[in-house]
Design a protein around this motif. Structure first.
Motif, PDB file in Angstrom:
ATOM      1  N   PHE A 265       0.832  -1.204   0.000  1.00  0.00           N
ATOM      2  CA  PHE A 265       0.000   0.000   0.000  1.00  0.00           C
ATOM      3  C   PHE A 265       0.869   1.257   0.000  1.00  0.00           C
ATOM      4  N   PHE A 266       1.864   1.292   0.899  1.00  0.00           N
ATOM      5  CA  PHE A 266       2.694   2.481   0.984  1.00  0.00           C
ATOM      6  C   PHE A 266       3.585   2.645  -0.254  1.00  0.00           C
ATOM      7  N   ARG A 267       3.958   1.520  -0.861  1.00  0.00           N
ATOM      8  CA  ARG A 267       4.754   1.628  -2.081  1.00  0.00           C
ATOM      9  C   ARG A 267       3.903   2.130  -3.256  1.00  0.00           C
ATOM     10  N   SER A 268       2.585   1.926  -3.186  1.00  0.00           N
ATOM     11  CA  SER A 268       1.703   2.377  -4.265  1.00  0.00           C
ATOM     12  C   SER A 268       1.378   3.854  -4.165  1.00  0.00           C
ATOM     13  N   LEU A 269       1.720   4.444  -3.028  1.00  0.00           N
ATOM     14  CA  LEU A 269       1.386   5.853  -2.834  1.00  0.00           C
ATOM     15  C   LEU A 269       2.268   6.731  -3.713  1.00  0.00           C
ATOM     16  N   ASP A 270       1.670   7.829  -4.203  1.00  0.00           N
ATOM     17  CA  ASP A 270       2.383   8.769  -5.063  1.00  0.00           C
ATOM     18  C   ASP A 270       2.519  10.091  -4.327  1.00  0.00           C
ATOM     19  N   GLY A 271       3.731  10.441  -3.989  1.00  0.00           N
ATOM     20  CA  GLY A 271       3.964  11.699  -3.291  1.00  0.00           C
ATOM     21  C   GLY A 271       4.593  12.754  -4.175  1.00  0.00           C
ATOM     22  N   THR A 272       4.414  12.621  -5.502  1.00  0.00           N
ATOM     23  CA  THR A 272       5.014  13.559  -6.462  1.00  0.00           C
ATOM     24  C   THR A 272       3.960  14.527  -6.991  1.00  0.00           C
ATOM     25  N   LEU A 273       4.348  15.773  -7.161  1.00  0.00           N
ATOM     26  CA  LEU A 273       3.480  16.748  -7.821  1.00  0.00           C
ATOM     27  C   LEU A 273       3.774  16.683  -9.320  1.00  0.00           C
ATOM     28  N   HIS A 274       2.807  16.192 -10.077  1.00  0.00           N
ATOM     29  CA  HIS A 274       3.032  15.929 -11.499  1.00  0.00           C
ATOM     30  C   HIS A 274       2.806  17.179 -12.348  1.00  0.00           C
ATOM     31  N   HIS A 275       3.669  17.333 -13.349  1.00  0.00           N
ATOM     32  CA  HIS A 275       3.540  18.473 -14.267  1.00  0.00           C
ATOM     33  C   HIS A 275       2.514  18.155 -15.341  1.00  0.00           C
ATOM     34  N   ARG A 276       1.685  19.127 -15.655  1.00  0.00           N
ATOM     35  CA  ARG A 276       0.714  19.002 -16.742  1.00  0.00           C
ATOM     36  C   ARG A 276       1.143  19.904 -17.904  1.00  0.00           C
ATOM     37  N   GLN A 277       0.944  19.415 -19.112  1.00  0.00           N
ATOM     38  CA  GLN A 277       1.206  20.256 -20.272  1.00  0.00           C
ATOM     39  C   GLN A 277       0.113  21.314 -20.366  1.00  0.00           C
TER      40      GLN A 277
ATOM     41  N   PRO B 195      -1.003  18.652   8.515  1.00  0.00           N
ATOM     42  CA  PRO B 195       0.083  18.072   7.714  1.00  0.00           C
ATOM     43  C   PRO B 195      -0.382  17.518   6.380  1.00  0.00           C
ATOM     44  N   GLY B 196      -1.585  17.778   5.984  1.00  0.00           N
ATOM     45  CA  GLY B 196      -2.137  17.234   4.749  1.00  0.00           C
ATOM     46  C   GLY B 196      -3.529  16.686   4.969  1.00  0.00           C
ATOM     47  N   VAL B 197      -3.813  16.270   6.216  1.00  0.00           N
ATOM     48  CA  VAL B 197      -5.135  15.775   6.593  1.00  0.00           C
ATOM     49  C   VAL B 197      -5.535  16.492   7.871  1.00  0.00           C
ATOM     50  N   HIS B 198      -6.745  17.040   7.919  1.00  0.00           N
ATOM     51  CA  HIS B 198      -7.243  17.695   9.129  1.00  0.00           C
ATOM     52  C   HIS B 198      -8.067  16.663   9.891  1.00  0.00           C
TER      53      HIS B 198
ATOM     54  N   GLY C 299       5.841  20.712   0.888  1.00  0.00           N
ATOM     55  CA  GLY C 299       5.447  21.881   1.664  1.00  0.00           C
ATOM     56  C   GLY C 299       4.081  22.409   1.243  1.00  0.00           C
ATOM     57  N   HIS C 300       3.500  23.239   2.120  1.00  0.00           N
ATOM     58  CA  HIS C 300       2.147  23.745   1.889  1.00  0.00           C
ATOM     59  C   HIS C 300       2.069  24.654   0.656  1.00  0.00           C
ATOM     60  N   ASP C 301       3.058  25.512   0.483  1.00  0.00           N
ATOM     61  CA  ASP C 301       2.997  26.474  -0.613  1.00  0.00           C
ATOM     62  C   ASP C 301       2.983  25.777  -1.966  1.00  0.00           C
ATOM     63  N   ALA C 302       3.837  24.791  -2.153  1.00  0.00           N
ATOM     64  CA  ALA C 302       3.901  24.083  -3.429  1.00  0.00           C
ATOM     65  C   ALA C 302       2.617  23.332  -3.702  1.00  0.00           C
TER      66      ALA C 302
END
Length: 785
Positions: free
Chosen positions: A23-35, A87-90, A147-150
């Motif tokens: 489960f944790f390996r399936s998680l995606d913590g990357t912000l993906h770029h869109r064209q 931290p991402g979840v309230h 981070g929150h800003d990104a």
């Protein structure tokens, strides 16, 4: 606990661990770029079209480095009031939502934070408990890593704002036509409301607009209640006008231009692109072309195209690739501005310009518009015709070009050389030029080299710009590229002057037609063989217009020539658009000539220095060093035998001789002058007093030439297809008999000519003196069926 139960519990624990790891390996913590999508605007900022980005959507435009306060405050108030604190979840919100959902037996609240929404937008999933847990876990990873800003910036870039639009920057431009820095409180709140129900809320439906506006006002009241906006801010916001702009409409009239521009902007770092197109000029051009096409549909035309170029910059102001992109029958999806077609006579000005530059001709050089035969490489003859099937005799170069006569252009090309002309066309931007000897031949002058309207436009910018072409531009920020010199400055200016001279077009093009303007406009038309293509190119000191009309399958039109079919649209377009380019500058009433050219009076027929017998003269311009110095050879005093009107030989008694000024034309004009009933000097000497060299009868065949090969003209009925027989006979009073394959086909006297009806096969031609029986050598010709 038995051994078996311990093993079972151990395996179960191991399974849980394995599942957790997976489960944790399936998680995606990357912000993906869109064209991002790319917005195409005209030169004044009007909407042309948009090139979609990732997922065929509009938007994904990057947000500014400093996020506007109004956008941030309204977004956080709507989507995640505690965004900076969790931290991402309230978790309190999660607990509250779980209790509400359990209590009501259905989903009341999702407690989604902005990071959780980013996770869901990056990987849309079915709305299940597992999906919710996955989103929460990925939200924690996203905030932890970036981070929150990104994360907030990414949300504002990819959030849906309705109508296939993603990202607040594109939404602000789409709905309010402004950058997000300039949004009002009401506009910012309105946009913040849309991602909650992008499919239901939006400004372009009555219900959707009402829902979004009510939600925006609620957001503003909440902000006021929390002290984040002042009483005055709230009052202004609730009473202000949203100023929603109309839904942008793709300009289908410029569809081919848009598709070409779309290929160029893909991958660009910029997202807003100002093209050179002017929508007002585009509308004028499209309307003129399509209305002209409608007029000519009865002549068999099904499509048209055209473009307008600003000569100062090379900017394409209007570009119409076809009459209707979606017309399948007429193949409207073909971009005819980029399609190679025969230009007919449209390349003649450059051939004449090359002759002026090389010094082989001047604007006053007399060129024979009379029947002619040219040798074809590999054997055979080429016998050209004018489109009118008539001849105008001696023509000065100015009139030959102005009247667009075929035979004079072919004669000039034969002197300047096909390869040199091809090299100039290739230098000027025509691609696919072949230099094989048999590729074009002299027919280069009448349309053998296919060109696109875009290429033809570039060539003509060379005439308008003193011999140097101007590269076409389609984006206002596109660097200007140097052009290519295709003619000398003096030659190109003189050719442009000829094309703007209405008198040079007479009698071929009568006054008052579409080729005549009320200010200085150079114009040239072209008609391909069989009326398959009709062209017109017109330019003044501001803009250049190219128009084309024809069919996708090269089907013939019915007498739709460049002058009658393409020129009316070009005339209308130029007259409408040219004044808009420099309204403060008066139009030129006559095309100026450089001070380097010199002016001289010439004989209107021969182009030479007028002699005593020249009754008609005119003024012409010359490149220095090419002006004429010889006296006119066409107007001379000739001795005539009064007994028969023929030339008097030296033995003729003075009693029967009268010397008078007459038009003494070279032999090539003899037949033409006779048909025109001109008072020309006779070519034959009187048999009563011939020169000593003409005492013994002589006969020789002038036409046809040996080994000539003839093809039937598909535009001429076979019963009208003839070839001229012509003989030189001395004394001229002798009659002759023409023989074809040994059989007589006609007995004629002076001027010893006969028109013979073509018959397929190989034929032997002879001419015989009727009295003495002397016969010429055989001339063999072939007529192909």
């Amino acid at each position: 606990m038995t051994r078996g139960r311990r093993v079972t519990r151990g395996l179960a624990l191991l399974g849980v661990v394995v599942l957790a790891v997976l489960f944790f390996r399936s998680l995606d913590g990357t912000l993906h770029h869109r064209q991002p999508s790319h917005l195409l605007l005209d030169r004044t900022g009007k909407f042309l079209g948009e090139v979609p980005g990732s997922h065929e959507a509009w938007g994904f435009w990057p947000v500014p480095e400093v996020l506007p306060e109004k956008v941030v405050v309204t977004t956080l108030e709507t989507e995640d009031r505690n965004f900076t604190e969790h931290p991402g979840v309230h978790f309190p919100s999660v607990a509250r939502a779980a209790w509400q959902n359990l209590k009501n037996g259905r989903v009341i609240s999702g407690a989604s934070t902005i990071p959780m929404q980013v996770a869901r937008l990056q990987h849309p999933r079915a709305r299940t408990l597992l999906a919710k847990v996955t989103e929460a876990a990925e939200a924690l990873l996203l905030v932890h890593r970036h981070g929150h800003d990104a994360v907030l910036r990414d949300y504002l870039t990819i959030a849906p704002y309705g109508n296939r639009c993603h990202g607040v920057v594109r939404a602000a431009r789409l709905y309010f036509d402004k950058p997000i820095e300039d949004l009002s409180w009401l506009q910012a709140a309105y946009l913040a409301a849309l991602p909650q129900q992008p499919g239901r809320m939006g400004p372009w439906t009555t219900k959707g607009h009402a829902l979004a506006l009510e939600r925006a006002r609620r957001i503003l009241r909440q902000l006021h209640g929390r002290g984040l906006i002042t009483d005055e801010d709230l009052r202004i916001a609730l009473n202000s006008d949203l100023k929603v702009v109309p839904r942008p409409r793709r300009n289908v009239e410029a569809m081919h231009f848009l598709l070409a521009a779309a290929k160029e902007v893909r991958g660009s770092a910029e997202v807003v692109h100002h093209t050179t197109l002017d929508l007002d000029a585009q509308s004028v051009t499209f309307r003129a072309l399509t209305e002209n096409l409608q007029r000519l549909r009865g002549n068999g035309a099904s499509n048209t195209a055209g473009l307008v170029v600003d000569l100062a910059t090379g900017d394409v102001l209007a570009s119409v690739g076809s009459a209707d992109y979606f017309d399948q029958e007429a193949r409207g999806a073909i971009d005819y501005l980029s399609t190679r077609r025969s230009p007919g006579s449209a390349l003649k000005p450059f051939i004449y310009g090359l002759a002026l530059e090389k010094g082989t001709h001047t604007a006053a050089t007399a060129i024979a518009d009379t029947p002619v035969e040219f040798d074809v490489p590999g054997g055979g003859l080429y016998v050209p015709e004018n489109i009118t099937h008539t001849f105008l005799g001696p023509m000065l170069l100015r009139e030959a070009l102005g009247n667009s006569r075929n035979i004079p252009a072919l004669r000039v090309l034969a002197q300047v050389g096909v390869d040199e002309a091809l090299e100039r066309f290739e230098r000027g931007g025509v691609s696919g030029v072949r230099f094989a000897p048999e590729a074009y031949g002299l027919t280069l002058a009448i349309g053998a080299l296919p060109v696109t309207p875009n290429e033809l436009a570039v060539l003509y910018t060379g005439l308008a710009n003193k011999g140097e072409t101007v590269k076409l531009r389609r984006f206002v920020d596109e660097p200007r590229q140097p052009g290519a010199r295709i003619l000398s400055s003096d030659a190109s200016v003189l050719i442009a002057h000829i094309l703007a001279d209405p008198n040079a077009r007479r009698p071929g093009f009568p006054p008052g037609g579409p080729l005549d303007f009320d200010h200085a406009v150079s114009i040239k038309t072209g008609t391909s063989q069989g009326y398959r293509d009709a062209w017109a190119v017109a330019f003044d000191d501001r803009v250049l217009v190219v128009t084309w009309l024809g069919n996708h399958d090269w089907r013939r039109m019915n007498l739709a020539s460049g002058a009658t079919a393409a020129a009316p649209a070009a005339h209308r377009i130029l007259e409408a658009i040219s004044p808009t380019r420099s309204p403060h500058v008066a139009p030129m009433m006559e095309r100026p000539l450089p001070s380097s050219l010199v002016q001289h009076e010439v004989c209107a027929i021969s182009g030479a220095v007028p002699g005593p017998g020249c009754t008609h003269t005119r003024t012409e311009w010359f490149i220095p060093g090419t002006e004429p110095h010889e006296a006119c050879p066409f107007h001379v005093e000739v001795a005539i035998d009064l007994r028969n009107g023929l030339r008097a030989g030296p033995t003729c008694p003075e009693t029967y001789v009268r010397r008078q000024p007459l038009l003494d034309l070279p032999e090539t004009y003899e037949s033409w002058a006779r048909k025109q009933r001109l008072a020309t000097a006779p070519t034959a000497f009187s048999p009563l007093c011939p020169p000593a060299s003409e005492v013994a009868p002589k006969i020789s065949i002038r036409e046809p030439r040996a080994k000539s090969r003839y093809l039937f003209d598909p535009d001429t009925p076979r019963e009208l297809s003839t070839v001229r027989f012509s003989a030189a006979v001395s004394p001229a009073s002798e009659e002759i008999v023409w023989l074809v394959d040994g059989a007589p086909v006609g007995k004629v006297g002076y001027p010893h000519e006969l028109r013979w009806h073509l018959a397929p096969g190989t034929h032997v031609i002879r001419a015989r003196l009727a009295q003495s029986g002397e016969t010429t050598a055989a001339v063999t010709v072939t007529v192909d069926d």
